[in-house]
Design a protein around this motif. Structure first.
Motif, PDB file in Angstrom:
ATOM      1  N   SER A  19      58.195 -41.747  33.007  1.00 19.76           N
ATOM      2  CA  SER A  19      59.313 -40.874  32.650  1.00 19.76           C
ATOM      3  C   SER A  19      60.591 -41.672  32.429  1.00 19.76           C
ATOM      4  O   SER A  19      61.379 -41.349  31.552  1.00 19.76           O
ATOM      5  CB  SER A  19      59.529 -39.792  33.714  1.00 19.76           C
ATOM      6  N   LEU A  20      60.819 -42.720  33.213  1.00 19.45           N
ATOM      7  CA  LEU A  20      62.005 -43.552  33.012  1.00 19.45           C
ATOM      8  C   LEU A  20      61.942 -44.276  31.681  1.00 19.45           C
ATOM      9  O   LEU A  20      62.946 -44.406  30.986  1.00 19.45           O
ATOM     10  CB  LEU A  20      62.154 -44.558  34.154  1.00 19.45           C
ATOM     11  N   THR A  21      60.778 -44.738  31.313  1.00 20.15           N
ATOM     12  CA  THR A  21      60.609 -45.424  30.040  1.00 20.15           C
ATOM     13  C   THR A  21      60.865 -44.477  28.874  1.00 20.15           C
ATOM     14  O   THR A  21      61.499 -44.857  27.898  1.00 20.15           O
ATOM     15  CB  THR A  21      59.191 -46.013  29.930  1.00 20.15           C
ATOM     16  N   SER A  22      60.386 -43.253  28.976  1.00 18.51           N
ATOM     17  CA  SER A  22      60.600 -42.312  27.880  1.00 18.51           C
ATOM     18  C   SER A  22      62.070 -41.962  27.726  1.00 18.51           C
ATOM     19  O   SER A  22      62.555 -41.771  26.621  1.00 18.51           O
ATOM     20  CB  SER A  22      59.774 -41.045  28.085  1.00 18.51           C
ATOM     21  N   CYS A  23      62.809 -41.869  28.824  1.00 16.23           N
ATOM     22  CA  CYS A  23      64.251 -41.591  28.736  1.00 16.23           C
ATOM     23  C   CYS A  23      64.977 -42.741  28.059  1.00 16.23           C
ATOM     24  O   CYS A  23      65.842 -42.531  27.228  1.00 16.23           O
ATOM     25  CB  CYS A  23      64.841 -41.361  30.126  1.00 16.23           C
ATOM     26  N   ASP A  24      64.632 -43.972  28.424  1.00 16.88           N
ATOM     27  CA  ASP A  24      65.261 -45.132  27.806  1.00 16.88           C
ATOM     28  C   ASP A  24      64.949 -45.175  26.320  1.00 16.88           C
ATOM     29  O   ASP A  24      65.806 -45.510  25.515  1.00 16.88           O
ATOM     30  CB  ASP A  24      64.791 -46.423  28.479  1.00 16.88           C
ATOM     31  N   SER A  25      63.736 -44.828  25.971  1.00 17.95           N
ATOM     32  CA  SER A  25      63.336 -44.832  24.572  1.00 17.95           C
ATOM     33  C   SER A  25      64.168 -43.833  23.780  1.00 17.95           C
ATOM     34  O   SER A  25      64.604 -44.124  22.667  1.00 17.95           O
ATOM     35  CB  SER A  25      61.851 -44.498  24.458  1.00 17.95           C
ATOM     36  N   LYS A  26      64.396 -42.663  24.344  1.00 21.11           N
ATOM     37  CA  LYS A  26      65.186 -41.650  23.653  1.00 21.11           C
ATOM     38  C   LYS A  26      66.614 -42.143  23.435  1.00 21.11           C
ATOM     39  O   LYS A  26      67.163 -41.995  22.342  1.00 21.11           O
ATOM     40  CB  LYS A  26      65.191 -40.355  24.472  1.00 21.11           C
ATOM     41  N   LYS A  27      67.199 -42.756  24.461  1.00 25.50           N
ATOM     42  CA  LYS A  27      68.560 -43.300  24.315  1.00 25.50           C
ATOM     43  C   LYS A  27      68.585 -44.399  23.269  1.00 25.50           C
ATOM     44  O   LYS A  27      69.510 -44.461  22.457  1.00 25.50           O
ATOM     45  CB  LYS A  27      69.056 -43.859  25.647  1.00 25.50           C
ATOM     46  N   GLU A  28      67.578 -45.262  23.291  1.00 19.17           N
ATOM     47  CA  GLU A  28      67.542 -46.362  22.322  1.00 19.17           C
ATOM     48  C   GLU A  28      67.419 -45.833  20.900  1.00 19.17           C
ATOM     49  O   GLU A  28      68.076 -46.349  19.988  1.00 19.17           O
ATOM     50  CB  GLU A  28      66.385 -47.302  22.646  1.00 19.17           C
ATOM     51  N   ASN A  29      66.591 -44.817  20.710  1.00 21.81           N
ATOM     52  CA  ASN A  29      66.447 -44.227  19.374  1.00 21.81           C
ATOM     53  C   ASN A  29      67.759 -43.629  18.892  1.00 21.81           C
ATOM     54  O   ASN A  29      68.137 -43.792  17.728  1.00 21.81           O
ATOM     55  CB  ASN A  29      65.360 -43.153  19.378  1.00 21.81           C
ATOM     56  N   LYS A  30      68.452 -42.938  19.785  1.00 19.26           N
ATOM     57  CA  LYS A  30      69.742 -42.344  19.414  1.00 19.26           C
ATOM     58  C   LYS A  30      70.777 -43.428  19.124  1.00 19.26           C
ATOM     59  O   LYS A  30      71.590 -43.289  18.216  1.00 19.26           O
ATOM     60  CB  LYS A  30      70.246 -41.405  20.511  1.00 19.26           C
ATOM     61  N   ALA A  31      70.747 -44.506  19.891  1.00 15.11           N
ATOM     62  CA  ALA A  31      71.684 -45.609  19.661  1.00 15.11           C
ATOM     63  C   ALA A  31      71.428 -46.259  18.300  1.00 15.11           C
ATOM     64  O   ALA A  31      72.377 -46.591  17.575  1.00 15.11           O
ATOM     65  CB  ALA A  31      71.564 -46.645  20.778  1.00 15.11           C
ATOM     66  N   GLU A  32      70.161 -46.410  17.940  1.00 14.19           N
ATOM     67  CA  GLU A  32      69.828 -46.964  16.629  1.00 14.19           C
ATOM     68  C   GLU A  32      70.301 -46.046  15.506  1.00 14.19           C
ATOM     69  O   GLU A  32      70.795 -46.504  14.477  1.00 14.19           O
ATOM     70  CB  GLU A  32      68.321 -47.193  16.522  1.00 14.19           C
ATOM     71  N   GLU A  59      78.059 -37.176   9.677  1.00 13.94           N
ATOM     72  CA  GLU A  59      76.736 -37.544  10.187  1.00 13.94           C
ATOM     73  C   GLU A  59      76.856 -38.524  11.361  1.00 13.94           C
ATOM     74  O   GLU A  59      76.100 -38.428  12.330  1.00 13.94           O
ATOM     75  CB  GLU A  59      75.884 -38.132   9.071  1.00 13.94           C
ATOM     76  N   LEU A  60      77.804 -39.452  11.274  1.00 12.08           N
ATOM     77  CA  LEU A  60      78.031 -40.396  12.370  1.00 12.08           C
ATOM     78  C   LEU A  60      78.505 -39.661  13.615  1.00 12.08           C
ATOM     79  O   LEU A  60      78.019 -39.922  14.728  1.00 12.08           O
ATOM     80  CB  LEU A  60      79.055 -41.457  11.958  1.00 12.08           C
ATOM     81  N   ASP A  61      79.429 -38.738  13.446  1.00 10.99           N
ATOM     82  CA  ASP A  61      79.919 -37.958  14.591  1.00 10.99           C
ATOM     83  C   ASP A  61      78.785 -37.180  15.252  1.00 10.99           C
ATOM     84  O   ASP A  61      78.695 -37.109  16.477  1.00 10.99           O
ATOM     85  CB  ASP A  61      81.035 -37.002  14.159  1.00 10.99           C
ATOM     86  N   SER A  62      77.922 -36.605  14.432  1.00 11.37           N
ATOM     87  CA  SER A  62      76.775 -35.867  14.958  1.00 11.37           C
ATOM     88  C   SER A  62      75.817 -36.792  15.715  1.00 11.37           C
ATOM     89  O   SER A  62      75.324 -36.441  16.785  1.00 11.37           O
ATOM     90  CB  SER A  62      76.043 -35.177  13.805  1.00 11.37           C
ATOM     91  N   ALA A  63      75.569 -37.962  15.166  1.00 14.55           N
ATOM     92  CA  ALA A  63      74.683 -38.923  15.828  1.00 14.55           C
ATOM     93  C   ALA A  63      75.278 -39.384  17.155  1.00 14.55           C
ATOM     94  O   ALA A  63      74.562 -39.540  18.151  1.00 14.55           O
ATOM     95  CB  ALA A  63      74.432 -40.125  14.912  1.00 14.55           C
ATOM     96  N   ARG A  64      76.587 -39.597  17.179  1.00 13.44           N
ATOM     97  CA  ARG A  64      77.245 -40.004  18.425  1.00 13.44           C
ATOM     98  C   ARG A  64      77.136 -38.899  19.476  1.00 13.44           C
ATOM     99  O   ARG A  64      76.902 -39.165  20.647  1.00 13.44           O
ATOM    100  CB  ARG A  64      78.713 -40.334  18.171  1.00 13.44           C
ATOM    101  N   LYS A  65      77.288 -37.646  19.045  1.00 10.22           N
ATOM    102  CA  LYS A  65      77.169 -36.523  19.969  1.00 10.22           C
ATOM    103  C   LYS A  65      75.758 -36.464  20.546  1.00 10.22           C
ATOM    104  O   LYS A  65      75.571 -36.284  21.749  1.00 10.22           O
ATOM    105  CB  LYS A  65      77.507 -35.217  19.251  1.00 10.22           C
ATOM    106  N   ASP A  66      74.751 -36.626  19.689  1.00 13.56           N
ATOM    107  CA  ASP A  66      73.361 -36.626  20.141  1.00 13.56           C
ATOM    108  C   ASP A  66      73.114 -37.752  21.146  1.00 13.56           C
ATOM    109  O   ASP A  66      72.409 -37.564  22.140  1.00 13.56           O
ATOM    110  CB  ASP A  66      72.405 -36.770  18.959  1.00 13.56           C
ATOM    111  N   TYR A  67      73.700 -38.912  20.879  1.00 12.77           N
ATOM    112  CA  TYR A  67      73.534 -40.049  21.794  1.00 12.77           C
ATOM    113  C   TYR A  67      74.156 -39.734  23.150  1.00 12.77           C
ATOM    114  O   TYR A  67      73.540 -39.975  24.192  1.00 12.77           O
ATOM    115  CB  TYR A  67      74.163 -41.317  21.198  1.00 12.77           C
ATOM    116  N   ARG A  68      75.367 -39.197  23.147  1.00 12.58           N
ATOM    117  CA  ARG A  68      76.026 -38.858  24.422  1.00 12.58           C
ATOM    118  C   ARG A  68      75.211 -37.846  25.209  1.00 12.58           C
ATOM    119  O   ARG A  68      75.082 -37.946  26.428  1.00 12.58           O
ATOM    120  CB  ARG A  68      77.437 -38.329  24.161  1.00 12.58           C
TER     121      ARG A  68
END
Length: 80
Positions: A19-32, A59-68
């Motif tokens: 579960s920790l790995t999947s959370c990190d993966s989601k953050k990494e995908n959003k950061a990319e 689109e950048l603002d939306s991506a930043r919101k998703d990342y946060r």
């Protein structure tokens, strides 16, 4: 009884690590995604098309919101 406890402990460790790995993966995908959108904004600025810059900025603002939100979710999950 001892084997049962060992198997149970290993199962919990595996589930926790997964579960920790999947959370990190989601953050990494959003950061990319944020990085890609930022590059698109820079490219639109170089081209000088203001309407395209505005669209790419949205689109950048939306991506930043998703990342946060992904970071906030992972913090919540880590404290459970």
């Amino acid at each position: 009884m001892n084997k049962k406890h060992l198997i149970l402990a290993l199962s919990f460790a595996f589930i926790g690590a997964t579960s920790l790995t999947s959370c990190d993966s989601k953050k990494e995908n959003k950061a990319e995604e944020v990085q890609e959108q930022k590059e698109d904004v820079i490219e639109a600025q170089r081209e000088g098309d203001t309407s395209e810059v505005r669209e790419e900025q949205k689109e950048l603002d939306s991506a930043r919101k998703d990342y946060r939100e992904a970071v906030a979710d992972s913090v919540k999950d880590a404290h459970k």
